[in-house]
Scaffold this active site. Structure first.
Site, PDB file in Angstrom:
ATOM      1  N   ASP A 175       0.809  -1.220   0.000  1.00  0.00           N
ATOM      2  CA  ASP A 175       0.000   0.000   0.000  1.00  0.00           C
ATOM      3  C   ASP A 175       0.845   1.274   0.000  1.00  0.00           C
ATOM      4  O   ASP A 175       0.346   2.344  -0.349  1.00  0.00           O
ATOM      5  CB  ASP A 175      -0.932  -0.006   1.216  1.00  0.00           C
ATOM      6  CG  ASP A 175      -1.931  -1.164   1.160  1.00  0.00           C
ATOM      7  OD1 ASP A 175      -2.596  -1.318   0.128  1.00  0.00           O
ATOM      8  OD2 ASP A 175      -2.013  -1.919   2.149  1.00  0.00           O
ATOM      9  N   ARG A 223       9.372  -7.600  10.050  1.00  0.00           N
ATOM     10  CA  ARG A 223       8.587  -7.837   8.831  1.00  0.00           C
ATOM     11  C   ARG A 223       8.729  -9.273   8.320  1.00  0.00           C
ATOM     12  O   ARG A 223       7.826  -9.795   7.671  1.00  0.00           O
ATOM     13  CB  ARG A 223       8.985  -6.847   7.731  1.00  0.00           C
ATOM     14  CG  ARG A 223       8.323  -5.494   7.896  1.00  0.00           C
ATOM     15  CD  ARG A 223       8.585  -4.587   6.708  1.00  0.00           C
ATOM     16  NE  ARG A 223       7.841  -3.335   6.839  1.00  0.00           N
ATOM     17  CZ  ARG A 223       6.630  -3.138   6.363  1.00  0.00           C
ATOM     18  NH1 ARG A 223       6.014  -4.112   5.728  1.00  0.00           N
ATOM     19  NH2 ARG A 223       6.030  -1.972   6.511  1.00  0.00           N
TER      20      ARG A 223
END
Length: 463
Positions: free
Chosen positions: A163, A259
């Protein structure tokens, strides 16, 4: 409808007919004995291209994505030798007119997206589908500044990342002098860690599927979405997804170094915040349009179940395009309007958004619509709520069931201002990106951007 039909050559024991009727391509093979093999049916939705190949004998070539069960699309090619070239040419033209329009794309690939896998995913999984559809494409690592791009040369801008790149593209588009004239849509290939917009377009099952996303770009039509203007200090930028202060921002931004753990990093972040007994204090001022969850749900279902989830703009206000995008509520530096509601709260969650999904199984705003001109706001206060209950609320995002909990306050607002209190440092997240820890104001601007989508609405949240 009379089916469009053409005969093609087969071996000595079979005859084959290709027909197209009611948006279904039928490949039917019949043996000389009279026995008919089970026909192959391909929905128009999955047909990528149909053309004549004259490199040797004249053949009809059909390229399509074939569903394999519920989740997988397999790229397949069918080839048939032609009996009557003129008839085959007319048949192909009729099908292509019905099922497909080629698009000229500008593609931005983030080489660091998806832990560095975005470029490989694109080359291995997306390019073959685009090639099969005969798309003209240009690939970049987002080195070109979108605000200087000749948009007339392209039918769509495609992002291959998460995004964050979508946020950059939208801000680039809306910083242009011709921002209010832009109708070039954005296509989304999910190759990041969150992929919230992709889940909104394709649903929880397909939101991470690059093949379904590629098909959505090939067959999609422009769908208008609202965008939020954000002012913070002397800066102004745009948000298409979420604005976040509290435990959810902590879960996201404080776990950037994790992550590699994918979605599980958010669980780690939530546990850390709860065990540390973190309190999030702020003043929040808002222009409330609706604060009754039953009314919000009813209106959502009414609009969603209509032919389109777009909301007709009944306002008499016409934006002066010569002035650009104007914030009618001013900026964060202006006095709070007198008709706004002001709350001073200690809490766990203060989050606003324009999309239902923020990531996989995170339906934070199940009543969000693409173009209702409003922002969905959720608040969970600190007062008289246990850590276990907060954990239950976070877990309930998977189905969007948290909006039924009495501890959750859910609003539809036209604008809001959030001012952090009692601390100098912390996390504020805009579209998943860290921004300075200081007050910000948000205002919704209806239908500023187009995104490509087959169905013309976000995936259902079933609230």
């Amino acid at each position: 409808m009379i089916p469009l039909q053409v005969k093609v050559k087969s071996d000595g024991n079979n005859t084959t007919s290709l027909s197209f009727s009611d948006d279904v391509l039928l490949l039917e093979q019949k043996k000389n004995s009279g026995v008919t093999n089970k026909p192959i049916k391909i929905s128009a939705r999955y047909i990528l291209s149909v053309y004549l190949d004259k490199s040797k004998e004249v053949r009809i070539i059909i390229k399509a994505l074939i569903p394999q069960g519920k989740l997988i699309l397999k790229l397949d090619t069918f080839s048939f030798e032609v009996i009557d070239e003129e008839a085959a040419t007319l048949w192909i033209k009729a099908i292509n007119d019905a099922v497909y329009k080629a698009k000229h794309l500008k593609i931005f690939v983030n080489p660091f997206g998806g832990a560095g896998k975005a470029e490989n995913d694109f080359n291995q999984s997306v390019m073959p589908i685009f090639d099969a559809a005969g798309l003209t494409e240009y690939s970049d690592h987002a080195k070109e500044i979108i605000k200087d791009l000749d948009l007339k040369a392209y039918d769509a801008i495609v992002t291959v990342s998460g995004d964050g790149i979508i946020h950059e593209v939208i801000n680039g588009l809306l910083s242009r002098d011709d921002a209010l004239e832009i109708d070039t849509p954005i296509g989304v290939i999910p190759s990041g860690s969150g992929n919230g917009l992709s889940f909104c377009l394709l649903g929880n099952d397909h939101g991470n599927s690059v093949s379904h996303a590629a098909l959505n770009i090939i067959k999609g039509v422009p769908m208008k979405i609202d965008v939020c203007s954000v002012t913070q200090g002397d800066e102004r930028y745009y948000s298409f997804m979420s604005l976040n202060y509290g435990i959810i921002a902590d879960c996201d931004l404080s776990t950037e170094h994790l992550r590699f753990m994918k979605d599980f990093r958010f669980v780690i972040g939530a546990l850390q915040a709860l065990l540390a007994n973190r309190k999030y204090s702020c003043e929040i001022a808002m222009k409330i349009v609706e604060d009754n969850i039953d009314n919000i749900r009813q209106e959502y279902n009414k609009i969603y179940n209509s032919s389109s989830s777009h909301v007709e703009d009944k306002s008499n206000e016409v934006e002066d395009k010569s002035k650009g995008i104007v914030d009618k509520y001013g900026s964060v530096n202006d006095p709070i309007p007198s008709d706004w509601t002001v709350l001073n709260d200690d809490g766990y969650i203060f989050i606003a958004g324009k999309v239902p999904w923020l990531s996989r199984s995170q339906i934070v705003f199940p009543c969000a619509l693409p173009s209702d001109g409003l922002l969905d706001l959720m608040i969970v206060n600190w007062d008289k709520i246990s850590k276990l209950k907060v954990a239950n609320i976070l877990a309930s995002f998977e189905q969007g069931a948290h909006i039924n909990m009495k501890e959750v306050k859910y609003y539809k607002v036209a604008a809001l201002r959030l001012t952090p209190k009692n601390k100098d440092t912390g996390y504020i997240s805009i579209d998943g990106e860290k921004v300075p820890f200081k007050p910000f104001q948000v205002e919704v601007h209806p239908k500023l951007i187009n995104v490509l989508n087959i169905d013309g609405k976000y995936a259902p949240t079933n609230v």
